[in-house]
Design a protein around this motif. Structure first.
Motif, PDB file in Angstrom:
ATOM      1  N   GLN A 155     -31.555  -5.682 -11.624  1.00  0.00           N
ATOM      2  CA  GLN A 155     -32.108  -7.023 -11.780  1.00  0.00           C
ATOM      3  C   GLN A 155     -31.380  -7.789 -12.875  1.00  0.00           C
ATOM      4  O   GLN A 155     -31.236  -9.011 -12.802  1.00  0.00           O
ATOM      5  N   THR A 234     -28.340 -10.373   3.089  1.00  0.00           N
ATOM      6  CA  THR A 234     -29.246  -9.907   2.044  1.00  0.00           C
ATOM      7  C   THR A 234     -30.238  -8.899   2.621  1.00  0.00           C
ATOM      8  O   THR A 234     -30.833  -9.117   3.671  1.00  0.00           O
ATOM      9  N   ASP A 236     -33.536  -6.613   1.260  1.00  0.00           N
ATOM     10  CA  ASP A 236     -34.486  -6.311   0.187  1.00  0.00           C
ATOM     11  C   ASP A 236     -35.710  -5.660   0.813  1.00  0.00           C
ATOM     12  O   ASP A 236     -36.520  -6.318   1.452  1.00  0.00           O
ATOM     13  N   LEU A 241     -32.381  -6.147  -4.556  1.00  0.00           N
ATOM     14  CA  LEU A 241     -31.597  -6.974  -3.642  1.00  0.00           C
ATOM     15  C   LEU A 241     -30.198  -6.406  -3.467  1.00  0.00           C
ATOM     16  O   LEU A 241     -29.501  -6.146  -4.441  1.00  0.00           O
TER      17      LEU A 241
END
Length: 369
Positions: A155, A234, A236, A241
């Motif tokens: 993150q 992407t 997630d 991510l």
């Protein structure tokens, strides 16, 4: 004695987390043996010994380590390691004198600095040699004034990218509504692909017509054009991510993309991506297709000129030519773009071309064929 250095696994991070040691402290290891697993912002990598030796760990599992720094030592023999430990010259627990306080191991010293452990707390342990486990017990005993959450290395990497993007990229935005009636009809025929795969194919199909959407910005207002459409998607699933890349999309069967996307989700769950999974991206597709999401404007990542977004499918009331209301399935596709290189007219034309492919039975058959 040789240092076991942490190599630089990618250029975006300053360091990584040593997720766990795979061999015991003091064990004999051979050259090229895997001794630890490390977690970067994108992938899990293996740390291997570059020579034979007896391992001495310098950091504990779970510690954040800088690239290029030693995380362990490799001794020629157990005797050499024993001599080293017997003569270990650690850092005193206080700054009042070289021998004023206990000796700290390297891992213990790191914890002391990170958590602000005081010299009197270390002396109260009554130990000459303080290890990381001793310091951790002090940390666990400290009353928490408030709940504080530390961002994970992954993150923190996201935060750095977002900050850089907002600081340097003047982004603009456009959105278009796409009628999914024809696509739903193909799904009724048990087509072995989803809307994500079809959109990836539709994006790649516009590579030749809109080359700047797939380009890489350079110095002095230049752009490097991409020879192929490699679409980063992407992913997630609650573990962070990831943006793995579907390569050479225009020439591959859509079923291959379905398989790759499933593999990406499994790798995201297991957090075992390899660095090569993220290489070669020329355009990004950001998935915001969770239920009820009607619009999203993600950042343009540094090194890209735009990012395309897919929102959720939903029902919309429309009118027939005779004015009779009916419900139809729709979604929203958006593009966020770097206004230094792409203009609003280009963005609208690009979205219109993608919309045409997603709404046309002939185009869907061509893309899925």
């Amino acid at each position: 004695m040789r240092e076991l250095l942490l190599p630089k696994y990618n250029t975006n991070d300053e360091g990584c987390v040593l997720a766990g040691w795979t061999v015991d402290d003091g064990a004999a290891v051979s050259a090229d043996a895997v001794v630890a697993e490390v977690e970067t912002a994108k992938a899990v990598e293996e740390l291997v010994a570059d020579t034979d030796g007896v391992l001495h760990r310098l950091v504990e599992a779970g510690a954040h380590c800088e690239f290029g720094r030693p995380v362990g030592l490799l001794f020629d023999s157990h005797r050499e390691r024993d001599d080293y430990l017997a003569n270990l010259d650690g850092t005193p627990g206080s700054g009042e004198g070289e021998h004023d306080g206990p000796v700290l191991s390297a891992a213990a010293q790191t914890l002391v600095q990170e958590h602000g452990i005081r010299a009197e707390q270390l002396r109260a342990l009554g130990k000459r040699m303080v290890k990381a486990a001793d310091v951790q017990r002090l940390i666990d005993q400290e009353p928490a004034a408030a709940d504080v959450v530390t961002l994970s290395p992954r993150q923190r990497a996201v935060a750095a990218v977002v900050t850089e993007a907002h600081r340097t990229i003047p982004a603009a935005f456009a959105a278009i509504s796409v009628d999914l009636t024809t696509f739903r009809a193909t799904r009724a025929d048990a087509a072995p692909y989803g809307l994500v795969e079809l959109l990836v194919k539709a994006i790649a199909a516009r590579h030749a017509e809109f080359p700047l959407f797939f380009a890489t910005p350079g110095a002095d207002h230049t752009l490097t054009l991409a020879p192929d459409a490699n679409v980063g998607v992407t992913i997630d699933v609650g573990t962070g991510l990831f943006i793995p890349v579907l390569r050479d999309v225009a020439r591959r069967p859509i079923g291959d993309l379905t398989d790759d996307l499933m593999d990406f989700r499994v790798s995201a769950l297991r957090q075992n991506f390899r660095e090569e999974a993220f290489a070669g991206e020329t355009i990004t597709l950001s998935l915001h297709n969770d239920p009820d999401i009607v619009l999203a404007m993600p950042i343009v990542h540094p090194g890209r000129t735009c990012v395309v977004t897919l929102c959720a499918e939903r029902s919309e009331v429309a009118l027939t030519a005779d004015g009779v209301p009916f419900a139809r399935p729709v979604t929203t596709v958006t593009v966020t773009y770097d206004h230094r290189y792409l203009n609003g007219r280009d963005a609208v034309r690009f979205l219109g071309a993608v919309k045409q492919d997603l709404e046309s039975a002939d185009a869907i058959a061509r893309l899925a064929g």
